[in-house]
Design a protein around this motif. Sequence first.
Motif, PDB file in Angstrom:
ATOM      1  N   LEU B  57     -12.826  -0.891  -7.095  1.00  0.00           N
ATOM      2  CA  LEU B  57     -12.175  -1.503  -5.935  1.00  0.00           C
ATOM      3  C   LEU B  57     -10.720  -1.876  -6.217  1.00  0.00           C
ATOM      4  CD1 LEU B  57     -15.073  -3.830  -4.706  1.00  0.00           C
ATOM      5  CD2 LEU B  57     -14.432  -1.562  -3.872  1.00  0.00           C
ATOM      6  N   LYS B  58     -10.259  -1.546  -7.433  1.00  0.00           N
ATOM      7  CA  LYS B  58      -8.889  -1.916  -7.788  1.00  0.00           C
ATOM      8  C   LYS B  58      -7.980  -0.697  -7.766  1.00  0.00           C
ATOM      9  CE  LYS B  58     -10.249  -5.999 -10.237  1.00  0.00           C
ATOM     10  NZ  LYS B  58     -10.640  -6.618 -11.479  1.00  0.00           N
ATOM     11  N   GLY B  59      -6.700  -0.950  -7.779  1.00  0.00           N
ATOM     12  CA  GLY B  59      -5.744   0.146  -7.939  1.00  0.00           C
ATOM     13  C   GLY B  59      -4.995   0.502  -6.674  1.00  0.00           C
ATOM     14  N   ILE B  60      -3.803   1.055  -6.883  1.00  0.00           N
ATOM     15  CA  ILE B  60      -2.911   1.444  -5.797  1.00  0.00           C
ATOM     16  C   ILE B  60      -2.485   2.877  -6.062  1.00  0.00           C
ATOM     17  CG2 ILE B  60      -0.677   0.983  -4.709  1.00  0.00           C
ATOM     18  CD1 ILE B  60      -0.996  -1.952  -5.720  1.00  0.00           C
ATOM     19  N   ASP B  61      -2.590   3.746  -5.036  1.00  0.00           N
ATOM     20  CA  ASP B  61      -2.266   5.164  -5.212  1.00  0.00           C
ATOM     21  C   ASP B  61      -1.554   5.707  -4.002  1.00  0.00           C
ATOM     22  OD1 ASP B  61      -3.147   6.369  -7.648  1.00  0.00           O
ATOM     23  OD2 ASP B  61      -5.204   5.837  -7.045  1.00  0.00           O
ATOM     24  N   LYS B  62      -0.843   6.792  -4.216  1.00  0.00           N
ATOM     25  CA  LYS B  62      -0.284   7.555  -3.102  1.00  0.00           C
ATOM     26  C   LYS B  62      -1.159   8.789  -2.984  1.00  0.00           C
ATOM     27  CE  LYS B  62       3.304   8.098  -0.266  1.00  0.00           C
ATOM     28  NZ  LYS B  62       4.528   8.780  -0.727  1.00  0.00           N
ATOM     29  N   SER B  63      -1.711   9.016  -1.784  1.00  0.00           N
ATOM     30  CA  SER B  63      -2.558  10.184  -1.593  1.00  0.00           C
ATOM     31  C   SER B  63      -2.017  10.954  -0.392  1.00  0.00           C
ATOM     32  CB  SER B  63      -3.999   9.728  -1.366  1.00  0.00           C
ATOM     33  OG  SER B  63      -4.784  10.803  -0.933  1.00  0.00           O
ATOM     34  N   GLY B  64      -1.339  12.086  -0.641  1.00  0.00           N
ATOM     35  CA  GLY B  64      -0.681  12.816   0.437  1.00  0.00           C
ATOM     36  C   GLY B  64       0.375  11.923   1.064  1.00  0.00           C
ATOM     37  N   ASN B  65       0.301  11.754   2.394  1.00  0.00           N
ATOM     38  CA  ASN B  65       1.269  10.893   3.062  1.00  0.00           C
ATOM     39  C   ASN B  65       0.712   9.489   3.282  1.00  0.00           C
ATOM     40  OD1 ASN B  65       3.792  10.335   4.274  1.00  0.00           O
ATOM     41  ND2 ASN B  65       2.837  10.500   6.301  1.00  0.00           N
ATOM     42  N   ALA B  66      -0.262   9.095   2.467  1.00  0.00           N
ATOM     43  CA  ALA B  66      -0.847   7.769   2.677  1.00  0.00           C
ATOM     44  C   ALA B  66      -0.756   6.928   1.416  1.00  0.00           C
ATOM     45  CB  ALA B  66      -2.300   7.909   3.107  1.00  0.00           C
ATOM     46  N   LEU B  67      -0.517   5.646   1.633  1.00  0.00           N
ATOM     47  CA  LEU B  67      -0.557   4.660   0.548  1.00  0.00           C
ATOM     48  C   LEU B  67      -1.959   4.052   0.584  1.00  0.00           C
ATOM     49  CD1 LEU B  67       0.822   2.699  -1.524  1.00  0.00           C
ATOM     50  CD2 LEU B  67       1.386   1.270   0.443  1.00  0.00           C
ATOM     51  N   VAL B  68      -2.651   4.122  -0.554  1.00  0.00           N
ATOM     52  CA  VAL B  68      -4.035   3.655  -0.590  1.00  0.00           C
ATOM     53  C   VAL B  68      -4.144   2.467  -1.546  1.00  0.00           C
ATOM     54  CG1 VAL B  68      -6.438   4.300  -1.010  1.00  0.00           C
ATOM     55  CG2 VAL B  68      -4.818   6.016  -0.149  1.00  0.00           C
ATOM     56  N   ILE B  69      -4.605   1.349  -1.005  1.00  0.00           N
ATOM     57  CA  ILE B  69      -4.701   0.117  -1.800  1.00  0.00           C
ATOM     58  C   ILE B  69      -6.162  -0.304  -1.910  1.00  0.00           C
ATOM     59  CG2 ILE B  69      -3.957  -2.299  -1.988  1.00  0.00           C
ATOM     60  CD1 ILE B  69      -1.468  -1.640  -0.463  1.00  0.00           C
ATOM     61  N   GLY B  70      -6.640  -0.445  -3.143  1.00  0.00           N
ATOM     62  CA  GLY B  70      -8.021  -0.875  -3.376  1.00  0.00           C
ATOM     63  C   GLY B  70      -8.255  -2.282  -2.862  1.00  0.00           C
ATOM     64  N   ALA B  71      -9.478  -2.529  -2.386  1.00  0.00           N
ATOM     65  CA  ALA B  71      -9.788  -3.796  -1.720  1.00  0.00           C
ATOM     66  C   ALA B  71      -9.561  -5.016  -2.614  1.00  0.00           C
ATOM     67  CB  ALA B  71     -11.232  -3.778  -1.225  1.00  0.00           C
TER      68      ALA B  71
END
Lengths: 181, 264
Positions: B57-71
């Motif tokens: 549930l942790k971590g921050i990533d860029k996936s394609g054109n989206a910023l994805v932030i773990g809960a």
Amino acid sequence: MSLGSKSQSDTAAAQGGPGLVSVAMTVNSKAVSADVDPRTLLVQFLREHLRLTGTHVGCDTSQCGACVVHLDGRAVKSCTTLAASCEGSKVTTIEGLAQGGQLHPMQEAFREHHGLQCGFCTPGMIMAAVDIANRKGPNLDETTIRHELEGNLCRCTGYHNIVAAVKAGAAAMGGARQAAE
Amino acid sequence: MYAFEYLRAESLADAAKQLASKPDAKLLAGGHTLLPTMKLRLASPGALVDLGRVAELKGIDKSGNALVIGAMTTHAEAADSAVVKSSIPGLATLAGGIGDPHVRHRGTIGGSVANNDPSADYPAALMALDATIATNRREIKADAFFKGLFATALQDGEIITRISFPVPTKFAYAKFPNPASRYALVGVAVAQTAGAARVAVTGAGNNGVFRHAAMEAALGKAWSAAALNGIAADAKDMVSDIHGDAAYRAHLVGVMARRAVAAT
């Protein structure tokens, strides 16, 4: 470690409440462990189980910051953290700052600049101040310090000297770090 | 605080299993709303499932054109993240303005979103950015997720895993904080994407976070603070309390919206 007096956890167990939870952590570089009532807050664990009463409870509502300690290197409000959540963590309290009878540079700065009046908020202020210096470096301006101290209240309203102390303490911490390198 | 059983989840699957094993269990994220609420005895869950060590549930990533932030990403982690700062800088600023430094070291995005406090900052950002909330069961668009005061589309046993933000062309959030609690008296998030503008307001609405259609239309035509002149929120939809009455909040919605656009 052994727990001397009858603790809250003993009472809960005796009353047949939900089970105790085992927790082990490192507090001021010492390994400690206990079976506690799940409700035990980190601040209660520190004060009532470990008898480290330097960490204060002011508001008990996560506003005032008198209970600030470092949890794995970051300042947190120990009145709003369960002891059980700190399993395996490293905790530093105000008692853990001075080394070998020498005050920490931030403690020394609070003494030098008289960054306290009644002193109740001081442990939390100093732990917050060390955290600010760790994150923001040794050269802090007044605006940054005041903004970063938003989570710490001084009911004596002695902020002027506190801000001066944080500025000097952060600079001294930077100097101490340089000297060590 | 009433007694509860403490359960420590080691994985997402473990958390779901433990949550389902107790009829009145709640998830514990950063605990900075839940624990104070339990101290006041306004909540009395029979068990808490602590998500603190669920690495998934942790971590921050860029996936394609989206910023994805773990809960379980804390506000401080989001505020300091180079990935957040480079993809949606206004979101890093928002995270860095929640509560105070100590609160930001514990409070999490998942906890904030699941709680949907009508004065919380993140819900406005999720609405304005057209974010998607992923859970252990499905994906939910922000527009369908927030359901009023402290109410969300989450079902029993559902766990937020991450939040996905499509990266906009422009985004900013401006809030007028309550000077004591730092919660938004009024907060407005504005986002510009290819061909559209979205405006979401927190702290003000009687029914929690909401989008402002007239402001979105105006900003869709011209992205400038001046484009919002004369567009107000309707005072009859605003919260009125000791901190500010409905007319004051309605006025602040306009002021904060213009400040947010000016900051982009």
